[in-house]
Design a protein around this motif. Structure first.
Motif, PDB file in Angstrom:
ATOM      1  N   HIS A  57       0.825  -1.200   0.000  1.00  0.00           N
ATOM      2  CA  HIS A  57       0.000   0.000   0.000  1.00  0.00           C
ATOM      3  C   HIS A  57       0.873   1.271   0.000  1.00  0.00           C
ATOM      4  CE1 HIS A  57      -3.875   1.974   0.533  1.00  0.00           C
ATOM      5  NE2 HIS A  57      -3.228   2.838   1.294  1.00  0.00           N
ATOM      6  N   PHE A 114       3.071   1.663  -3.402  1.00  0.00           N
ATOM      7  CA  PHE A 114       2.452   1.785  -4.730  1.00  0.00           C
ATOM      8  C   PHE A 114       1.207   2.657  -4.789  1.00  0.00           C
ATOM      9  CE2 PHE A 114       4.719  -2.371  -4.890  1.00  0.00           C
ATOM     10  CZ  PHE A 114       5.683  -1.991  -5.815  1.00  0.00           C
ATOM     11  N   THR A 115       0.728   3.141  -3.637  1.00  0.00           N
ATOM     12  CA  THR A 115      -0.496   3.958  -3.726  1.00  0.00           C
ATOM     13  C   THR A 115      -0.347   5.338  -3.103  1.00  0.00           C
ATOM     14  OG1 THR A 115      -1.582   3.357  -1.632  1.00  0.00           O
ATOM     15  CG2 THR A 115      -1.838   1.801  -3.445  1.00  0.00           C
ATOM     16  N   THR A 116       0.717   5.588  -2.339  1.00  0.00           N
ATOM     17  CA  THR A 116       0.783   6.896  -1.662  1.00  0.00           C
ATOM     18  C   THR A 116       1.541   7.914  -2.526  1.00  0.00           C
ATOM     19  OG1 THR A 116       2.750   6.202  -0.417  1.00  0.00           O
ATOM     20  CG2 THR A 116       0.613   5.903   0.665  1.00  0.00           C
ATOM     21  N   ARG A 168       4.149   6.361  -5.160  1.00  0.00           N
ATOM     22  CA  ARG A 168       3.433   5.774  -6.295  1.00  0.00           C
ATOM     23  C   ARG A 168       4.090   6.204  -7.625  1.00  0.00           C
ATOM     24  NH1 ARG A 168      -2.031   8.182  -5.492  1.00  0.00           N
ATOM     25  NH2 ARG A 168      -0.946  10.042  -6.151  1.00  0.00           N
ATOM     26  N   ILE A 227       5.546   2.770  -9.332  1.00  0.00           N
ATOM     27  CA  ILE A 227       4.709   2.109 -10.355  1.00  0.00           C
ATOM     28  C   ILE A 227       5.475   1.978 -11.686  1.00  0.00           C
ATOM     29  CG2 ILE A 227       2.623   2.356 -11.775  1.00  0.00           C
ATOM     30  CD1 ILE A 227       1.848   1.315  -9.102  1.00  0.00           C
ATOM     31  N   PRO A 282      -2.432   1.247  -9.310  1.00  0.00           N
ATOM     32  CA  PRO A 282      -2.665   1.824  -7.965  1.00  0.00           C
ATOM     33  C   PRO A 282      -4.086   1.570  -7.469  1.00  0.00           C
ATOM     34  CG  PRO A 282      -1.471   3.375  -9.343  1.00  0.00           C
ATOM     35  CD  PRO A 282      -1.891   2.251 -10.240  1.00  0.00           C
ATOM     36  N   GLY A 283      -5.090   1.733  -8.356  1.00  0.00           N
ATOM     37  CA  GLY A 283      -6.484   1.476  -7.957  1.00  0.00           C
ATOM     38  C   GLY A 283      -6.688   0.003  -7.604  1.00  0.00           C
ATOM     39  N   ILE A 322      -4.474  -2.025  -6.423  1.00  0.00           N
ATOM     40  CA  ILE A 322      -3.835  -2.303  -5.121  1.00  0.00           C
ATOM     41  C   ILE A 322      -4.702  -1.764  -3.985  1.00  0.00           C
ATOM     42  CG2 ILE A 322      -1.833  -1.729  -3.663  1.00  0.00           C
ATOM     43  CD1 ILE A 322      -0.088  -2.104  -6.132  1.00  0.00           C
ATOM     44  N   VAL A 323      -5.299  -0.585  -4.191  1.00  0.00           N
ATOM     45  CA  VAL A 323      -6.176  -0.044  -3.141  1.00  0.00           C
ATOM     46  C   VAL A 323      -7.370  -0.982  -2.921  1.00  0.00           C
ATOM     47  CG1 VAL A 323      -7.755   1.842  -2.575  1.00  0.00           C
ATOM     48  CG2 VAL A 323      -5.454   2.357  -3.411  1.00  0.00           C
ATOM     49  N   THR A 373      -5.846  -3.891  -0.774  1.00  0.00           N
ATOM     50  CA  THR A 373      -5.537  -3.513   0.616  1.00  0.00           C
ATOM     51  C   THR A 373      -6.792  -2.986   1.321  1.00  0.00           C
ATOM     52  OG1 THR A 373      -4.761  -1.343  -0.118  1.00  0.00           O
ATOM     53  CG2 THR A 373      -3.088  -3.057   0.199  1.00  0.00           C
ATOM     54  N   GLY A 379      -5.886  -0.709   3.735  1.00  0.00           N
ATOM     55  CA  GLY A 379      -6.087   0.300   2.699  1.00  0.00           C
ATOM     56  C   GLY A 379      -7.199   1.280   3.028  1.00  0.00           C
TER      57      GLY A 379
END
Ligand SMILES: N[C@@H](CCC(=O)N[C@@H](CS)C(=O)NCC(=O)O)C(=O)O
Length: 234
Positions: free
Chosen positions: A106, A109-111, A115, A119, A139-140, A142-143, A146, A152
């Motif tokens: 999380h 790859f998503t913050t 990210r 990515i 990213p979506g 992975i969210v 999580t 997440g």
């Protein structure tokens, strides 16, 4: 020859690579792209990697892989035979694989900031179209993973409180000790190390880890004992 089948940037690769390095087992690496996921299912019906291939035999899931290696290559043991120590190794390995893993995934790859850096690294080996598409959708995706797992749905601030608690726990285990379990390197060290190393790819965790000298010294100790990573850092 042993082949380690892997996806790019997976912390589970490092756990197994270091185990093989430590035992002095030669192996070759095969990296698969996300675009090849259908072919990966022929290797592992769950579609997950790493998987280790030894001749005709394919072993999937890094925990099963680790036990397979230990059984077939018992030199320089990494899974203790003493039942109490063995249990401690298992609990820590599972904590790394099933809890820390979601934090690193999380945060990396998503913050924001992380990210944008990580990515493109994850998708750089895909064809041009998938590189473009995956950079948008990963990213979506992975969210969603999580989010259903739970972490997440937490704020970044809360995640960092959690992560600091995890780092403090490792710091506590290292109080007066060189290794997480007993007095020698074990699979527990490799599993937790791999997740901390991945967490380091998130800027805020790299800064946090730097404030824990016993933990950073332990990470260097793991590296000294398990060599450089095989061929490439993904
Ligand atoms: N419990 C598994 C987890 C492996 C895992 O989740 N690998 C990820 C890469 S980090 C994966 O293969 N993801 C592809 C997917 O879920 O389809 C293990 O220890 O090997």
């Amino acid at each position: 020859m042993i082949t380690l089948h892997q996806y790019h940037l997976s912390p589970f690769n490092e756990k197994i690579q270091r185990m093989l390095n430590h035992k002095g087992i030669p192996f070759e690496e095969r990296y698969w792209t996300l675009g090849e996921r259908k072919k990966v299912r022929a290797l592992n019906p769950t579609g997950k990697l790493p998987a280790l291939q030894n001749g005709e035999r394919v072993v999937c899931d890094s925990t099963d892989v680790a036990h397979y290696i230990e059984q077939n290559f018992p030199q320089k043991p990494l899974i203790p035979s003493d039942p109490r120590l063995r249990a401690q190794v298992h609990v820590l390995e599972d904590w790394a694989d099933e809890s820390l893993y979601f934090y690193e995934m999380h945060l990396r790859f998503t913050t924001p900031g992380n990210r944008e850096r990580n990515i493109p690294r994850m998708v750089e080996h895909e064809g041009a179209f998938l590189r473009w598409l995956l950079a948008k959708v990963v990213p979506g995706g992975i969210v969603r993973i999580t989010g259903s797992q739970g972490i997440g749905r937490k704020s970044i601030e809360q995640l960092l409180v959690d992560v600091e608690r995890h780092i403090t726990a490792v710091d506590g285990l290292l109080d007066g000790a060189d290794w997480l379990v007993g007095n020698q390197l074990s699979l527990a060290d490799l599993a937790v190390y791999a997740m901390f190393q991945a967490l380091r790819d998130a800027d805020m965790v790299a800064d946090m880890l730097a404030r824990y000298p016993a933990v950073t010294a332990w990470m260097m100790r793991v590296e000294e004992h398990t060599g450089t990573r095989a061929a490439r850092r993904d």
